[in-house]
Design a protein around this motif. Structure first.
Motif, PDB file in Angstrom:
ATOM      1  N   TRP A  88     -16.621  -2.519 -17.790  1.00  0.00           N
ATOM      2  CA  TRP A  88     -16.885  -1.090 -17.613  1.00  0.00           C
ATOM      3  C   TRP A  88     -15.637  -0.503 -16.974  1.00  0.00           C
ATOM      4  CZ3 TRP A  88     -20.695   2.248 -18.922  1.00  0.00           C
ATOM      5  CH2 TRP A  88     -20.858   3.416 -18.184  1.00  0.00           C
ATOM      6  N   GLN A  89     -14.999   0.431 -17.661  1.00  0.00           N
ATOM      7  CA  GLN A  89     -13.732   0.982 -17.197  1.00  0.00           C
ATOM      8  C   GLN A  89     -13.803   2.484 -16.953  1.00  0.00           C
ATOM      9  OE1 GLN A  89     -11.395  -0.855 -20.509  1.00  0.00           O
ATOM     10  NE2 GLN A  89     -10.189  -1.681 -18.816  1.00  0.00           N
ATOM     11  N   LEU A  90     -14.976   2.944 -16.554  1.00  0.00           N
ATOM     12  CA  LEU A  90     -15.130   4.352 -16.238  1.00  0.00           C
ATOM     13  C   LEU A  90     -15.089   4.528 -14.734  1.00  0.00           C
ATOM     14  CD1 LEU A  90     -17.914   5.352 -18.765  1.00  0.00           C
ATOM     15  CD2 LEU A  90     -15.463   5.774 -18.947  1.00  0.00           C
ATOM     16  N   GLY A  91     -14.277   5.473 -14.297  1.00  0.00           N
ATOM     17  CA  GLY A  91     -14.167   5.753 -12.882  1.00  0.00           C
ATOM     18  C   GLY A  91     -15.394   6.475 -12.362  1.00  0.00           C
ATOM     19  N   ALA A  92     -15.414   6.735 -11.080  1.00  0.00           N
ATOM     20  CA  ALA A  92     -16.528   7.447 -10.449  1.00  0.00           C
ATOM     21  C   ALA A  92     -16.671   8.854 -11.016  1.00  0.00           C
ATOM     22  CB  ALA A  92     -16.341   7.484  -8.938  1.00  0.00           C
ATOM     23  N   ASP A  93     -15.611   9.371 -11.637  1.00  0.00           N
ATOM     24  CA  ASP A  93     -15.646  10.695 -12.264  1.00  0.00           C
ATOM     25  C   ASP A  93     -16.075  10.619 -13.732  1.00  0.00           C
ATOM     26  OD1 ASP A  93     -13.435   9.460 -13.384  1.00  0.00           O
ATOM     27  OD2 ASP A  93     -12.022  11.049 -12.854  1.00  0.00           O
ATOM     28  N   TRP A  94     -16.486   9.443 -14.196  1.00  0.00           N
ATOM     29  CA  TRP A  94     -16.968   9.174 -15.562  1.00  0.00           C
ATOM     30  C   TRP A  94     -15.879   9.368 -16.604  1.00  0.00           C
ATOM     31  CZ3 TRP A  94     -21.082   6.365 -15.339  1.00  0.00           C
ATOM     32  CH2 TRP A  94     -21.943   6.525 -14.259  1.00  0.00           C
ATOM     33  N   ARG A  95     -14.645   9.167 -16.217  1.00  0.00           N
ATOM     34  CA  ARG A  95     -13.519   9.202 -17.158  1.00  0.00           C
ATOM     35  C   ARG A  95     -12.927   7.803 -17.263  1.00  0.00           C
ATOM     36  NH1 ARG A  95     -11.556  14.596 -18.029  1.00  0.00           N
ATOM     37  NH2 ARG A  95     -12.620  16.029 -16.627  1.00  0.00           N
ATOM     38  N   LEU A  96     -12.383   7.504 -18.440  1.00  0.00           N
ATOM     39  CA  LEU A  96     -11.780   6.197 -18.665  1.00  0.00           C
ATOM     40  C   LEU A  96     -10.640   5.960 -17.689  1.00  0.00           C
ATOM     41  CD1 LEU A  96     -11.783   3.663 -20.511  1.00  0.00           C
ATOM     42  CD2 LEU A  96     -10.013   4.813 -21.844  1.00  0.00           C
ATOM     43  N   ASP A  97     -10.662   4.782 -17.064  1.00  0.00           N
ATOM     44  CA  ASP A  97      -9.597   4.355 -16.169  1.00  0.00           C
ATOM     45  C   ASP A  97      -9.228   2.931 -16.564  1.00  0.00           C
ATOM     46  OD1 ASP A  97      -7.915   3.484 -14.176  1.00  0.00           O
ATOM     47  OD2 ASP A  97      -9.218   4.084 -12.517  1.00  0.00           O
ATOM     48  N   PRO A  98      -8.217   2.752 -17.435  1.00  0.00           N
ATOM     49  CA  PRO A  98      -7.860   1.418 -17.913  1.00  0.00           C
ATOM     50  C   PRO A  98      -7.450   0.454 -16.809  1.00  0.00           C
ATOM     51  CG  PRO A  98      -6.739   3.114 -19.198  1.00  0.00           C
ATOM     52  CD  PRO A  98      -7.394   3.789 -18.036  1.00  0.00           C
ATOM     53  N   GLU A  99      -7.151   0.975 -15.618  1.00  0.00           N
ATOM     54  CA  GLU A  99      -6.785   0.120 -14.486  1.00  0.00           C
ATOM     55  C   GLU A  99      -8.013  -0.410 -13.747  1.00  0.00           C
ATOM     56  OE1 GLU A  99      -3.524  -0.694 -13.942  1.00  0.00           O
ATOM     57  OE2 GLU A  99      -3.267   0.416 -15.814  1.00  0.00           O
ATOM     58  N   LEU A 100      -9.187   0.133 -14.046  1.00  0.00           N
ATOM     59  CA  LEU A 100     -10.425  -0.256 -13.376  1.00  0.00           C
ATOM     60  C   LEU A 100     -11.222  -1.179 -14.283  1.00  0.00           C
ATOM     61  CD1 LEU A 100     -12.517   0.173 -11.033  1.00  0.00           C
ATOM     62  CD2 LEU A 100     -13.459   2.009 -12.452  1.00  0.00           C
ATOM     63  N   ASP A 101     -11.587  -2.337 -13.774  1.00  0.00           N
ATOM     64  CA  ASP A 101     -12.458  -3.254 -14.502  1.00  0.00           C
ATOM     65  C   ASP A 101     -13.609  -3.651 -13.591  1.00  0.00           C
ATOM     66  OD1 ASP A 101     -10.971  -3.451 -16.852  1.00  0.00           O
ATOM     67  OD2 ASP A 101      -9.819  -5.165 -16.147  1.00  0.00           O
ATOM     68  N   THR A 102     -14.822  -3.215 -13.922  1.00  0.00           N
ATOM     69  CA  THR A 102     -16.004  -3.792 -13.303  1.00  0.00           C
ATOM     70  C   THR A 102     -16.711  -4.540 -14.420  1.00  0.00           C
ATOM     71  OG1 THR A 102     -17.416  -1.832 -13.644  1.00  0.00           O
ATOM     72  CG2 THR A 102     -16.156  -1.956 -11.572  1.00  0.00           C
ATOM     73  N   GLU A 103     -17.405  -5.611 -14.082  1.00  0.00           N
ATOM     74  CA  GLU A 103     -17.986  -6.495 -15.105  1.00  0.00           C
ATOM     75  C   GLU A 103     -19.486  -6.305 -15.218  1.00  0.00           C
ATOM     76  OE1 GLU A 103     -14.987 -10.250 -14.230  1.00  0.00           O
ATOM     77  OE2 GLU A 103     -17.128 -10.481 -13.931  1.00  0.00           O
ATOM     78  N   VAL A 104     -19.931  -6.109 -16.453  1.00  0.00           N
ATOM     79  CA  VAL A 104     -21.357  -6.092 -16.757  1.00  0.00           C
ATOM     80  C   VAL A 104     -21.634  -7.377 -17.524  1.00  0.00           C
ATOM     81  CG1 VAL A 104     -23.254  -4.895 -17.891  1.00  0.00           C
ATOM     82  CG2 VAL A 104     -21.386  -3.567 -16.849  1.00  0.00           C
ATOM     83  N   GLU A 105     -22.191  -8.368 -16.814  1.00  0.00           N
ATOM     84  CA  GLU A 105     -22.520  -9.652 -17.435  1.00  0.00           C
ATOM     85  C   GLU A 105     -24.011  -9.681 -17.726  1.00  0.00           C
ATOM     86  OE1 GLU A 105     -22.245 -14.404 -16.524  1.00  0.00           O
ATOM     87  OE2 GLU A 105     -22.789 -13.056 -14.882  1.00  0.00           O
ATOM     88  N   VAL A 106     -24.364 -10.036 -18.957  1.00  0.00           N
ATOM     89  CA  VAL A 106     -25.770 -10.190 -19.326  1.00  0.00           C
ATOM     90  C   VAL A 106     -25.937 -11.594 -19.890  1.00  0.00           C
ATOM     91  CG1 VAL A 106     -27.723  -9.267 -20.628  1.00  0.00           C
ATOM     92  CG2 VAL A 106     -25.898  -7.726 -19.881  1.00  0.00           C
TER      93      VAL A 106
END
Length: 157
Positions: A88-106
């Motif tokens: 998930w690479q969306l910042g707190a402002d809901w815009r793409l931030d390629p420098e941000l990686d949070t992981e959604v593992e299912v």
């Protein structure tokens, strides 16, 4: 909730569905649109489709009703039927931030009686820095990751 150095912030949810792991994996990844709250469109147009390209390195994005596309992140791991990891690479402002990686593992774990346990872990929310607590609250809300996972159960019914 604070983003203390070295402290991982994560939303963790699980649910059991009356499906095989393969069917649950397919419904979750190929039909994500049906379990995603349509009012949570991130793009400039109304949400038409959520797309997860079925391969490592694939895109994870939203297609709007007008055909526009809005990237959410990418596929980090594609291991059907047991596991998918989406970045998930969306910042707190809901815009793409390629420098941000949070992981959604299912993960999709077979259970007795023809059921599968889906476990969703959205990791590394501390990477939002000062916005970590607020972002956690959004993802931890009934309409957040919990809502997405429970909507998957409705697909299974």
């Amino acid at each position: 909730m604070s983003a203390e150095s070295g402290t991982e912030i994560m939303v963790h949810r699980q649910v059991s569905v009356p499906l095989t792991p393969q069917r649950a994996f397919t419904l979750f990844t190929a039909r994500m649109t049906e379990s995603w709250p349509s009012e949570h469109s991130i793009g400039s147009s109304a949400l038409a489709e959520v797309v997860v390209e079925p391969r490592e390195g694939g895109r994870w994005f939203e297609r709007g009703a007008d055909g526009s596309e809005c990237d959410w992140g990418r596929v980090a791991e594609w291991a059907p039927p047991g596991r998918v990891v989406l970045l998930w690479q969306l910042g707190a402002d809901w815009r793409l931030d390629p420098e941000l990686d949070t992981e959604v593992e299912v993960t999709f774990t077979e259970e007795p009686g023809g059921r599968t346990r889906l476990e969703l872990r959205h990791r590394h929310l501390e990477r939002y820095g000062d916005q970590a607590g607020a972002t956690y609250a959004v993802f931890d809300s009934p309409g957040g990751r919990d809502g997405t996972l429970h909507a998957s159960v409705e697909l299974a019914a």
